[in-house]
Design a protein around this motif. Structure first.
Motif, PDB file in Angstrom:
ATOM      1  N   LEU A 124      41.717  45.677  41.896  1.00 55.95           N
ATOM      2  CA  LEU A 124      40.585  44.796  41.576  1.00 55.95           C
ATOM      3  C   LEU A 124      39.752  44.189  42.763  1.00 55.95           C
ATOM      4  CD1 LEU A 124      42.085  42.552  38.546  1.00 55.95           C
ATOM      5  CD2 LEU A 124      40.399  44.493  38.373  1.00 55.95           C
ATOM      6  N   GLY A 125      38.494  44.166  42.469  1.00 55.10           N
ATOM      7  CA  GLY A 125      37.720  43.483  43.608  1.00 55.10           C
ATOM      8  C   GLY A 125      36.680  44.513  44.307  1.00 55.10           C
ATOM      9  N   ARG A 126      35.495  44.139  44.589  1.00 55.68           N
ATOM     10  CA  ARG A 126      34.625  44.665  45.471  1.00 55.68           C
ATOM     11  C   ARG A 126      34.772  44.589  46.895  1.00 55.68           C
ATOM     12  NH1 ARG A 126      29.018  42.869  42.920  1.00 55.68           N
ATOM     13  NH2 ARG A 126      28.302  44.974  43.210  1.00 55.68           N
ATOM     14  N   VAL A 127      35.180  43.494  47.118  1.00 52.78           N
ATOM     15  CA  VAL A 127      35.607  43.123  48.586  1.00 52.78           C
ATOM     16  C   VAL A 127      37.141  43.068  48.628  1.00 52.78           C
ATOM     17  CG1 VAL A 127      35.636  41.113  50.132  1.00 52.78           C
ATOM     18  CG2 VAL A 127      33.809  41.288  48.563  1.00 52.78           C
ATOM     19  N   GLY A 154      33.739  47.279  40.897  1.00 54.52           N
ATOM     20  CA  GLY A 154      34.865  46.161  41.232  1.00 54.52           C
ATOM     21  C   GLY A 154      36.255  46.485  40.752  1.00 54.52           C
ATOM     22  N   PHE A 155      36.624  47.874  40.413  1.00 54.38           N
ATOM     23  CA  PHE A 155      37.897  48.273  40.395  1.00 54.38           C
ATOM     24  C   PHE A 155      37.987  49.528  40.735  1.00 54.38           C
ATOM     25  CE2 PHE A 155      36.105  49.486  36.356  1.00 54.38           C
ATOM     26  CZ  PHE A 155      36.561  50.823  36.093  1.00 54.38           C
ATOM     27  N   ARG A 156      39.340  49.932  41.134  1.00 57.95           N
ATOM     28  CA  ARG A 156      39.448  51.420  41.536  1.00 57.95           C
ATOM     29  C   ARG A 156      40.795  51.980  41.156  1.00 57.95           C
ATOM     30  NH1 ARG A 156      41.318  52.724  46.814  1.00 57.95           N
ATOM     31  NH2 ARG A 156      40.641  50.655  47.206  1.00 57.95           N
ATOM     32  N   ILE A 157      41.056  52.891  40.491  1.00 63.45           N
ATOM     33  CA  ILE A 157      42.443  53.337  40.189  1.00 63.45           C
ATOM     34  C   ILE A 157      43.140  54.043  41.610  1.00 63.45           C
ATOM     35  CG2 ILE A 157      43.618  55.464  38.966  1.00 63.45           C
ATOM     36  CD1 ILE A 157      41.462  55.535  36.807  1.00 63.45           C
ATOM     37  N   CYS A 158      44.231  53.224  41.866  1.00 60.92           N
ATOM     38  CA  CYS A 158      44.837  53.568  43.380  1.00 60.92           C
ATOM     39  C   CYS A 158      45.946  54.727  42.923  1.00 60.92           C
ATOM     40  CB  CYS A 158      45.839  52.401  43.452  1.00 60.92           C
ATOM     41  SG  CYS A 158      44.654  51.328  44.294  1.00 60.92           S
ATOM     42  N   THR A 234      42.079  33.763  31.369  1.00 67.48           N
ATOM     43  CA  THR A 234      42.970  33.307  32.441  1.00 67.48           C
ATOM     44  C   THR A 234      41.929  33.159  33.493  1.00 67.48           C
ATOM     45  OG1 THR A 234      44.998  34.149  31.449  1.00 67.48           O
ATOM     46  CG2 THR A 234      45.250  33.532  33.392  1.00 67.48           C
ATOM     47  N   LEU A 235      41.332  34.123  34.136  1.00 66.65           N
ATOM     48  CA  LEU A 235      41.081  34.229  35.305  1.00 66.65           C
ATOM     49  C   LEU A 235      39.653  33.328  35.376  1.00 66.65           C
ATOM     50  CD1 LEU A 235      41.432  37.700  36.665  1.00 66.65           C
ATOM     51  CD2 LEU A 235      42.619  35.876  37.449  1.00 66.65           C
ATOM     52  N   LEU A 236      39.133  33.162  34.462  1.00 64.82           N
ATOM     53  CA  LEU A 236      38.041  32.146  34.211  1.00 64.82           C
ATOM     54  C   LEU A 236      38.421  30.776  34.486  1.00 64.82           C
ATOM     55  CD1 LEU A 236      35.965  33.811  31.261  1.00 64.82           C
ATOM     56  CD2 LEU A 236      35.095  33.460  33.741  1.00 64.82           C
ATOM     57  N   LYS A 237      39.573  30.395  34.222  1.00 66.06           N
ATOM     58  CA  LYS A 237      40.042  29.072  34.372  1.00 66.06           C
ATOM     59  C   LYS A 237      40.702  28.921  35.530  1.00 66.06           C
ATOM     60  CE  LYS A 237      40.535  28.827  29.266  1.00 66.06           C
ATOM     61  NZ  LYS A 237      41.508  29.459  28.400  1.00 66.06           N
ATOM     62  N   ASP A 316      37.394  33.117  40.496  1.00 67.33           N
ATOM     63  CA  ASP A 316      37.222  34.275  41.484  1.00 67.33           C
ATOM     64  C   ASP A 316      36.326  35.194  41.095  1.00 67.33           C
ATOM     65  OD1 ASP A 316      37.882  36.201  43.357  1.00 67.33           O
ATOM     66  OD2 ASP A 316      40.063  36.174  42.990  1.00 67.33           O
ATOM     67  N   ASP A 317      35.120  35.122  41.514  1.00 66.71           N
ATOM     68  CA  ASP A 317      34.203  36.039  40.991  1.00 66.71           C
ATOM     69  C   ASP A 317      34.267  37.519  41.332  1.00 66.71           C
ATOM     70  OD1 ASP A 317      32.515  34.333  39.645  1.00 66.71           O
ATOM     71  OD2 ASP A 317      31.542  33.506  41.624  1.00 66.71           O
ATOM     72  N   ASN A 318      35.007  37.697  42.489  1.00 63.64           N
ATOM     73  CA  ASN A 318      34.990  39.236  42.829  1.00 63.64           C
ATOM     74  C   ASN A 318      35.818  40.017  42.033  1.00 63.64           C
ATOM     75  OD1 ASN A 318      35.060  41.287  45.185  1.00 63.64           O
ATOM     76  ND2 ASN A 318      37.291  40.617  45.602  1.00 63.64           N
ATOM     77  N   VAL A 319      37.080  39.142  41.496  1.00 63.02           N
ATOM     78  CA  VAL A 319      37.990  40.172  40.599  1.00 63.02           C
ATOM     79  C   VAL A 319      37.492  39.938  39.106  1.00 63.02           C
ATOM     80  CG1 VAL A 319      40.162  39.764  41.943  1.00 63.02           C
ATOM     81  CG2 VAL A 319      39.515  38.096  40.270  1.00 63.02           C
ATOM     82  N   ILE A 320      36.704  38.965  38.894  1.00 64.29           N
ATOM     83  CA  ILE A 320      36.408  38.711  37.351  1.00 64.29           C
ATOM     84  C   ILE A 320      35.270  40.033  37.124  1.00 64.29           C
ATOM     85  CG2 ILE A 320      34.538  37.338  36.060  1.00 64.29           C
ATOM     86  CD1 ILE A 320      36.405  34.836  37.205  1.00 64.29           C
ATOM     87  N   PHE A 321      34.361  40.049  38.205  1.00 68.11           N
ATOM     88  CA  PHE A 321      33.326  41.086  38.212  1.00 68.11           C
ATOM     89  C   PHE A 321      33.995  42.611  37.581  1.00 68.11           C
ATOM     90  CE2 PHE A 321      31.152  44.709  39.988  1.00 68.11           C
ATOM     91  CZ  PHE A 321      29.745  44.657  39.358  1.00 68.11           C
ATOM     92  N   GLY A 322      35.023  42.890  38.503  1.00 68.13           N
ATOM     93  CA  GLY A 322      35.715  44.162  38.284  1.00 68.13           C
ATOM     94  C   GLY A 322      36.523  44.102  36.937  1.00 68.13           C
ATOM     95  N   LEU A 323      36.913  42.897  36.256  1.00 70.63           N
ATOM     96  CA  LEU A 323      37.714  42.776  35.263  1.00 70.63           C
ATOM     97  C   LEU A 323      36.585  43.255  34.081  1.00 70.63           C
ATOM     98  CD1 LEU A 323      40.488  42.688  33.931  1.00 70.63           C
ATOM     99  CD2 LEU A 323      40.057  40.095  34.026  1.00 70.63           C
ATOM    100  N   GLU A 324      35.318  42.485  34.146  1.00 69.65           N
ATOM    101  CA  GLU A 324      34.406  42.584  33.215  1.00 69.65           C
ATOM    102  C   GLU A 324      33.851  44.129  33.085  1.00 69.65           C
ATOM    103  OE1 GLU A 324      32.504  38.212  33.353  1.00 69.65           O
ATOM    104  OE2 GLU A 324      31.689  39.874  34.545  1.00 69.65           O
ATOM    105  N   ARG A 325      33.713  44.759  34.083  1.00 63.75           N
ATOM    106  CA  ARG A 325      33.257  46.249  34.199  1.00 63.75           C
ATOM    107  C   ARG A 325      34.562  47.037  33.485  1.00 63.75           C
ATOM    108  NH1 ARG A 325      30.205  43.385  36.065  1.00 63.75           N
ATOM    109  NH2 ARG A 325      29.820  43.205  33.702  1.00 63.75           N
TER     110      ARG A 325
END
Ligand code: ADP
Ligand code: MN
Length: 341
Positions: A124-127, A154-158, A234-237, A316-325
Motif C-alpha cells: 500500500l501507498g504511493r510514497v 497507491g497499491f501494487r501487487i508484490c 479502521t484506518l480512517l480512525k 494516514d492519507d498515503n495508505v488510505i488513498f491506495g485502499l480506496e483505489r
C-alpha cells in the motif's frame, strides 16, 4: 532447532522461518518493526481494545528474539519465547546479550490451519520511503513508485503464490516460477508491469482457483471487499504512518475444507491469544477442538519495517488513498462477475 523455512511466501526477503507445528513465524527484521509491534502491544494493554482497531488486522505478536541465540535457548520456540510465561521479551533480551544479530519478531503464522493456501501480497501507498531512507534508496523507491501502480493507484501487487496452472501458463515465463508442490510463485516483475488498465487482471488471476466453483470465487471477492471497507474504517480512525506495509490475503483452495465448513467464512480473523497458541503446541488435537476452525480466508496487514504510530498526526492519507483505489477495483470485479451470472 527444529525450525524450517516457511512453506509459502508471497513476496519479501528470504529468511523467515516457522516451527515444527507451523504455528508461528520468525521474521528477521529491523528495530523499526520491533518498535511498531511493541508500541501496538503496549497501546493495547493500556487502552480497552478499540472495536475494529488496527490490532484486529495484524498478526498476533508473541515477542522478540535476537539472531544468534545461545543453544540452550533454542529448544521449543514456544518455551524460548518468555512472553508466554509472562516474563516479557525484555527478560529474554537480558539473557542474550551475546546475541549479535538482528532482532527477530515472533508472530502468529497466518497460514496455520490452511490445507492449500493461496496468497497475495499487495503493498500500500504511493510514497514508499520515509525520513530514514538514504538518498540512493529513496531515488530507487521514487522511480519504482512512478513507474508502477504504486504511484497511480497507491497499491501494487508484490507477489502471489497460487496453484491455478492453466491461467499461469498464459503469463510470460519471466513472471513466474514453479515449485515442487504444484505451486507457482508469481514474482515482483509481474506486479511491477501491471498498469491502471491491467491491474484488475492481476486481482482476477489471484481469485481464479481451478479448484473452487465460480460461486465460491465470487463469494471470496465479495468477502474480501467487505474486509477492505472495514479496514478503511479502521484506518480512517487510526493515527499511524504505514510505509511499505502490505495487505496479505489468504484463501483456502482445498474444496474439501469448503464442504466441511458449508461455505461459511468469517469476516474477521479471531486471533488466538498467546495462551491459546501455547495450548495448541501442547496438545494440538484437544486445543484445536476448542478453538474455532481456521476460516476459509482472511485479510491482514503485515510488514511494519518502515512504519510507526503517529499520535496526533491524523489519518494516514498515503495508505488510505491506495485502499480506496483497491476497493474500486473490487467493485468493478464484482460488477463483472454479476454480469456473467
Ligand atoms: P519483507 O520485509 O521481507 O517484505 P514481510 O513482512 O512483507 O517481509 O513478509 C514477506 C512475506 O512473508 C509475506 O508476503 C508473506 O508471504 C510472508 N509472511 C509474513 N508474515 C507472515 C505471517 N505472520 N504469517 C504467514 N506468512 C507471513
Ligand atoms: Mn514486505
Amino acid at each position: 532447532m527444529n525450525n524450517k523455512p516457511i512453506r509459502h511466501q508471497a513476496a519479501g526477503h528470504d529468511g523467515t522461518y516457522t516451527d515444527e507445528a507451523e504455528l508461528l513465524v520468525f521474521k528477521p527484521t529491523n528495530d523499526t518493526e520491533v518498535k511498531f509491534y511493541e508500541d501496538m502491544q503496549s497501546r493495547n494493554a493500556q487502552q480497552p481494545r478499540k472495536e475494529v482497531g488496527l490490532q484486529t488486522w495484524m498478526p498476533l505478536f508473541i515477542g522478540t528474539l535476537l539472531e544468534g541465540l545461545p543453544a540452550d535457548m533454542q529448544g521449543n520456540p514456544l518455551t524460548s519465547v518468555p512472553i508466554l510465561d509472562g516474563k516479557g521479551p525484555e527478560k529474554l533480551a537480558q539473557g542474550v546479550k551475546t546475541g549479535s544479530g538482528r532482532p527477530i519478531v515472533v508472530l502468529e503464522n497466518l497460514l496455520h490451519g490452511y490445507s492449500r493456501p493461496i496468497i497475495i501480497d499487495i503493498k500500500l501507498g504511493r510514497v514508499l520511503h520515509d525520513d530514514l531512507t538514504d538518498n540512493e534508496k529513496r531515488e530507487r523507491l521514487i522511480a519504482v513508485s512512478e513507474s508502477t501502480t504504486s504511484g497511480s493507484l497507491g497499491f501494487r501487487i508484490c507477489g502471489m503464490k497460487v496453484q491455478h496452472k492453466k491461467q499461469i501458463c498464459d503469463l510470460e515465463e519471466r513472471y513466474y516460477e514453479k515449485d515442487d508442490q504444484d505451486y507457482f510463485t508469481v514474482n515482483k516483475h509481474y506486479g511491477r508491469d501491471l498498469t491502471d488498465l491491467t491491474v484488475m487482471g492481476g486481482l482476477k488471476l489471484f481469485f481464479s482457483s481451478e479448484d473452487l466453483s465460480c460461486e465460491r470465487q465470487v463469494k471470496l471477492i465479495s468477502i474480501f471487499r467487505s474486509r477492505l471497507t472495514l479496514l478503511l474504517d479502521t484506518l480512517l480512525k487510526e493515527e499511524v504512518r504505514l510505509i511499505s506495509s502490505s495487505l496479505f490475503f489468504v484463501y483456502e483452495a482445498d474444496s474439501k475444507r469448503w464442504d466441511e465448513l458449508k461455505d461459511e467464512d468469517t469476516l474477521l480473523r479471531s486471533t488466538m491469544d498467546a495462551e491459546e497458541i501455547s495450548d495448541l503446541s501442547d496438545d494440538e488435537d484437544e486445543a484445536e477442538s476448542m478453538h474455532p476452525p481456521t476460516p476459509l480466508s482472511s485479510l491482514s496487514l503485515i510488514d511494519f519495517a518502515h512504519s510507526r504510530l503517529a499520535p496526533n498526526e491524523g489519518k494516514d492519507d498515503n495508505v488510505i488513498f491506495g485502499l480506496e483505489r483497491l476497493i474500486e477495483q473490487f467493485d468493478e470485479l464484482l460488477k463483472g462477475s454479476n454480469d456473467i451470472n
